[in-house]
Design an enzyme around this catalytic site. Structure first.
Site, short mmCIF file in Angstrom:
data_model
loop_
_atom_site.label_atom_id
_atom_site.label_comp_id
_atom_site.label_asym_id
_atom_site.label_seq_id
_atom_site.Cartn_x
_atom_site.Cartn_y
_atom_site.Cartn_z
CG ASP A 233 0.50 -19.55 20.69
OD1 ASP A 233 -0.22 -18.39 20.41
OD2 ASP A 233 1.14 -19.45 19.33
CG ASP A 310 -1.45 -9.45 11.93
OD1 ASP A 310 -2.18 -9.45 10.85
OD2 ASP A 310 -1.08 -10.50 13.24
#
Length: 466
Positions: A233, A310
């Site tokens: 994206d 992350d």
């Protein structure tokens, strides 16, 4: 007279039958022997094949072991050659007086070192694949179209699309690119075993599993030495590949760096400088278009987390004091409002991040100022030589006469109050603020450079600032 004739007839009949039986046995005996012989031969042949298979497998194991040893030896030799070449080139570059004969000083930094790195890490030799993480969004086409359009070389920047989810329409879109991309599919589509309290975060478990599998494919199966990761994206800037090409040598040569990121977490247009060339080091892992090496994956892969990969990377146990490089103006921009994060931060923040539109020839620039031994000292001296101003006065435009100023903070609440006032991301991950470098967060306000900074004697981040 009839009795002898009858006896003779019976005897003849018995002889005829006996003869046929004997003939039949003789004819069938060899066939039986042939069957037994054939079975024996096949059994012997099978045994030989099995023995040969075991011998081949033993040789394969030996060759794999030798290959691993050779790869390790090659790495040691490359490091040794690198050290030797650094010394030789330093002697050639200097004129005997310790001054460089080539290049210029950028921000007080000698450019000879980056010259050495460009020779040692010739971009003609390096293959840097782009790993596109995909799932069930057919809009991956938008990302792939951009990557294919602007990449300068298909051989230097092969595109690997790793797809999870088993979504057929998305798979068809990816496969429509034919040989322009490499399509790999994550095989484990089972539901992850997660604690009941984490059921709403199931998607993050799947993403972490996918990342681990995909990176194992890139580094262990395809044998690449580095990779640029983008998600499906992301828009990318015209100089996306130029940016990563130029910074690859520094990533490889500076052990205090562990990633190159295309993203500025505080990259909204009203709080950044309109300077496409400006780059920073940061202690915060930005993600959203980033490059890592196989050495780092060999360190992180075996202990990769089940979820929230992350934030796990941002923990001190993984970061180990290392930094990333990030741009002032982002080289990626997300258009993915719908996803696992359910649009978190998108409408309030992410959609306002500016994407760079002015290509920069980074490979022609001296970027050695980004190495730790150069950057930290110069950056620290610059920030703490600036005048300190009250943040409310600055906000109310009561400060004049300075193109750059410093705002001090000494605790978490003060930082968050100031950050919210100026539109800066105010959260911490393992005590590190977004874009922070040694606790300092740079941004722009009304055309003026501002550094939000901790006390000058700051030494470490506080993990309880979360």
């Amino acid at each position: 007279m009839k009795r002898p004739q009858t006896v003779i007839v019976y005897l003849a009949l018995i002889c005829f039958i006996s003869w046929n039986i004997i003939t039949l046995l003789k004819n069938t005996e060899p066939a039986g022997n042939e069957v037994h012989a054939s079975l024996g031969q096949e059994s012997s042949l099978l045994q030989k094949v099995q023995d040969l298979e075991r011998q081949v497998q033993a040789q394969v194991d030996v060759h794999n072991s030798l290959l691993q040893k050779l790869q390790w030896e090659r790495q040691q030799i490359e490091k040794h050659i690198l050290n030797i070449n650094h010394k030789k080139l330093n002697r050639k570059i200097t004129n005997g007086k310790g001054r460089p004969d080539i290049g210029e000083h950028l921000n007080g930094v000698n450019s000879s070192k980056i010259y050495i790195e460009k020779i040692l890490f010739s971009d003609k030799e390096v293959v840097i694949p782009v790993l596109v993480i995909a799932c069930n969004r057919v809009s991956v086409r938008k990302n792939l179209d951009q990557l294919i359009k602007i990449r300068p070389s298909a051989s230097k920047f092969p595109i690997i699309v790793s797809q999870d989810c088993g979504h057929v329409p998305t798979a068809k879109v990816i496969q429509s690119y034919g040989s322009q991309v490499i399509h790999i599919q994550q095989p484990d589509l089972s539901e992850p075993q997660i604690p009941w309290s984490h059921r709403k975060w199931k998607g993050y478990y799947k993403i972490s599993r996918h990342y681990k599998w995909a990176l194992n494919q890139v580094f262990h199966k395809l044998k690449h030495t580095s990779v640029i990761i983008v998600e499906d994206d992301l828009d990318i800037s015209p100089d996306f590949f130029e940016y990563f090409s130029a910074l690859y040598p520094i990533l490889k040569s500076d052990p205090t760096l562990w990633c190159i990121s295309a993203w500025n977490d505080n990259g909204k247009e009203n709080i950044i400088e309109n300077n496409s060339e400006l780059l920073y080091r940061t202690d915060f892992f930005p993600g959203l278009g980033w490059m890592l090496t196989n050495d780092l994956w060999n360190e992180l892969g075996p202990k990769w987390p089940l979820t929230f990969w992350d934030d796990w990377l941002r923990h001190p146990d993984q970061r180990k004091g290392r930094s990333c490089i990030r741009p002032e103006i982002s080289r990626t921009h997300t258009f993915g409002k719908i996803g696992v994060s359910k649009g978190q931060f998108f409408d309030k923040h992410l959609k306002f991040i500016k994407l760079n539109s002015k290509p920069v020839k980074f490979t022609k620039m001296d970027l050695s100022y980004l190495k730790k031994e150069n950057f930290d000292k110069l950056f620290h001296e610059k920030v703490y030589s600036l005048p300190t101003v009250n943040w409310m006065d600055l906000k109310l435009n009561k400060v004049s006469g300075h193109t750059a100023v410093r705002i001090d903070y000494n605790d978490k609440k003060v930082f968050q109050t100031i950050a919210k006032s100026f539109g800066i991301m105010d959260d911490f991950k393992s005590g590190v603020p977004r874009t922070g470098v040694n606790g300092i967060v740079p941004f722009m306000f009304s055309g003026r450079r501002v550094y939000m900074a901790p006390p000058k004697d700051w030494t470490a981040y506080r993990k309880d600032w979360n």
